[in-house]
Design an enzyme around this catalytic site. Sequence first.
Site, PDB file in Angstrom:
ATOM      1  N   GLY A   2       0.765  -1.245   0.000  1.00 17.60           N
ATOM      2  CA  GLY A   2       0.000   0.000   0.000  1.00 17.60           C
ATOM      3  C   GLY A   2       0.798   1.298   0.000  1.00 17.60           C
ATOM      4  CB  VAL A   3       4.386   2.183   0.382  1.00 10.27           C
ATOM      5  CG1 VAL A   3       4.439   1.702   1.815  1.00 10.27           C
ATOM      6  CG2 VAL A   3       5.085   1.214  -0.559  1.00 10.27           C
ATOM      7  CG  ASP A  57       0.441  -7.037  -5.758  1.00  8.11           C
ATOM      8  OD1 ASP A  57      -0.072  -8.030  -5.233  1.00  8.11           O
ATOM      9  OD2 ASP A  57       0.490  -5.918  -5.218  1.00  8.11           O
TER      10      ASP A  57
HETATM   11  N1  LIG Z   1       1.446  10.097  -3.744  1.00  9.32           N
HETATM   12  C1  LIG Z   1       0.179   9.711  -3.649  1.00  9.32           C
HETATM   13  N2  LIG Z   1      -0.811  10.605  -3.495  1.00  9.32           N
HETATM   14  C2  LIG Z   1      -2.090  10.221  -3.396  1.00  9.32           C
HETATM   15  N3  LIG Z   1      -2.496   8.944  -3.438  1.00  9.32           N
HETATM   16  C3  LIG Z   1      -1.546   8.005  -3.592  1.00  9.32           C
HETATM   17  C4  LIG Z   1      -0.167   8.322  -3.712  1.00  9.32           C
HETATM   18  N4  LIG Z   1       0.533   7.176  -3.858  1.00  9.32           N
HETATM   19  C5  LIG Z   1      -0.360   6.176  -3.826  1.00  9.32           C
HETATM   20  N5  LIG Z   1      -1.612   6.660  -3.677  1.00  9.32           N
HETATM   21  C6  LIG Z   1      -2.853   5.892  -3.579  1.00  9.32           C
HETATM   22  O1  LIG Z   1      -2.674   4.892  -2.584  1.00  9.32           O
HETATM   23  C7  LIG Z   1      -3.307   3.684  -2.983  1.00  9.32           C
HETATM   24  C8  LIG Z   1      -2.277   2.571  -2.996  1.00  9.32           C
HETATM   25  O2  LIG Z   1      -1.335   2.843  -4.030  1.00  9.32           O
HETATM   26  P1  LIG Z   1      -0.671   1.682  -4.887  1.00  9.32           P
HETATM   27  O3  LIG Z   1      -1.720   0.744  -5.398  1.00  9.32           O
HETATM   28  O4  LIG Z   1       0.233   2.296  -5.884  1.00  9.32           O
HETATM   29  O5  LIG Z   1       0.149   0.980  -3.730  1.00  9.32           O
HETATM   30  P2  LIG Z   1       0.897  -0.434  -3.760  1.00  9.32           P
HETATM   31  O6  LIG Z   1       2.082  -0.295  -2.892  1.00  9.32           O
HETATM   32  O7  LIG Z   1       1.130  -0.867  -5.159  1.00  9.32           O
HETATM   33  O8  LIG Z   1      -0.212  -1.345  -3.088  1.00  9.32           O
HETATM   34  P3  LIG Z   1      -0.190  -2.971  -2.954  1.00  9.32           P
HETATM   35  O9  LIG Z   1       0.823  -3.273  -1.920  1.00  9.32           O
HETATM   36  O10 LIG Z   1      -1.596  -3.257  -2.513  1.00  9.32           O
HETATM   37  O11 LIG Z   1       0.140  -3.500  -4.299  1.00  9.32           O
HETATM   38  C9  LIG Z   1      -3.936   3.948  -4.333  1.00  9.32           C
HETATM   39  O12 LIG Z   1      -5.276   4.296  -4.146  1.00  9.32           O
HETATM   40  C10 LIG Z   1      -3.150   5.139  -4.868  1.00  9.32           C
HETATM   41  O13 LIG Z   1      -3.911   5.932  -5.760  1.00  9.32           O
END
Ligand SMILES: Nc1ncnc2c1ncn2[C@@H]1O[C@H](COP(=O)(O)OP(=O)(O)OP(=O)(O)O)[C@@H](O)[C@H]1O
Length: 388
Positions: free
Chosen positions: A78-79, A105
């Site tokens: 989720g980061v 993923d």
């Molecule tokens: N810089 C940011 N500003 C606003 N929202 C963000 C930002 N970065 C990520 N998000 C939001 O946070 C959520 C999680 O982002 P993302 O899916 O890229 O994370 P992830 O690390 O790939 O998650 P996972 O571990 O579940 O695969 C999404 O809704 C995304 O739009």
Amino acid sequence: MAALLGHIFKTQKNSILLRNIITTFNTISSSSLHQTPFILPTLSQVRLIGNAAESVCGFDEMVKGNDRKYYMLGGKGGVGKTICAASLAVKFANHGHPTVVVSTDPAHSLSDSFALDLTGGNLVPIEGVSSPLYALEINPDKSMDEFRTAGQKLGGGGAKSLMQSMGLGAIADKLGELKLEELLHTPPPGTDEIIAITKVMQFLESEEYSKFSRIVFDTAPTAHTLWLLSLPEFLDGSLGRLIKMKAKLGSVFNSLLGKEQPQNSSLDKLEKLKERVAKIHDLFHNPDTTEFIIVTIPTIMAISESSRLHASLKKESVPVKRLIINQVLPPTSDCKFCSMKIKDQMRAIETIHNDSELAGLRLCQAPLVDTEIRGVPALKFMGDKLWR
Ligand SMILES: Nc1ncnc2c1ncn2[C@@H]1O[C@H](COP(=O)(O)OP(=O)(O)OP(=O)(O)O)[C@@H](O)[C@H]1O
């Protein structure tokens, strides 16, 4: 929270919200986007890094050269790994690199990031960038099922009971020592992603995709310590045992039937898989071709996990140069809650400087924006802030 963040940005003089940028993207030139004061804190303001020169993420270096390069983005769940990976792919494509971005993923969000359906297991072209860009979500569970089927065809439990019924119990017991069934049902963690990545690499090697010079992987949250680091174990363990099993079965049947063992396509598949995994292992440890980028957010918990991740990757000689700090708030706000949150982030960021694992990495920061980052214009906006 969204309302609060909206407030932060509105109180910044001349600020332009990301959603305005998305809706008016077609009419605003990319150069005017670049001028937007939406940029979050300068690095000196948050004491992120000592001086402005260091605030640059080194995109110039990443974009240089036409030899194929692989970027793996990993970190805690989720980061923002997907957003960062997708924005990097868009940026590469807009800087002349035919690019592929792949998510391994199982909880995919690449489709959501591009606002497209990428679930079909095929490369999908992404419009709105200046060089070819393709995206793909690959299902590790499906790839793992194929691996299990290949293993079972080689003679899992079925072969053992057949041999027992033929009075070859002793040999069957020896095969049991290989713990094949256990292996097929409870493979080492990360095996599914190894298989998925191997499949992707296989088609990327084909002539059709030879022009793609940048490959970006959005990996599963647990992937960082698991699949990359377990490649050698996977070769010696899972595949090694399956191939050994085949060799033993082969010699039994040869002597039993007095004839040559027929060609076994399952074995061929597994041996080819072994070769490919070995090749990937070499490639992903080569700093000339590959870089693993750690993504984190400014919280103590996420930074501590990133530190452990870097320690594991370093131990295995996986090349890591950059750390992305995503979701950084603006430096000031007249909202009390936001000011507290900003201070909290600054304290967390400060710990990076004192962390022996992370202090040496190049720090890249991305702003927390006030709306969901979806579609190429939003990813381009994000990429222009992050990949500098
Ligand atoms: N810089 C940011 N500003 C606003 N929202 C963000 C930002 N970065 C990520 N998000 C939001 O946070 C959520 C999680 O982002 P993302 O899916 O890229 O994370 P992830 O690390 O790939 O998650 P996972 O571990 O579940 O695969 C999404 O809704 C995304 O739009």
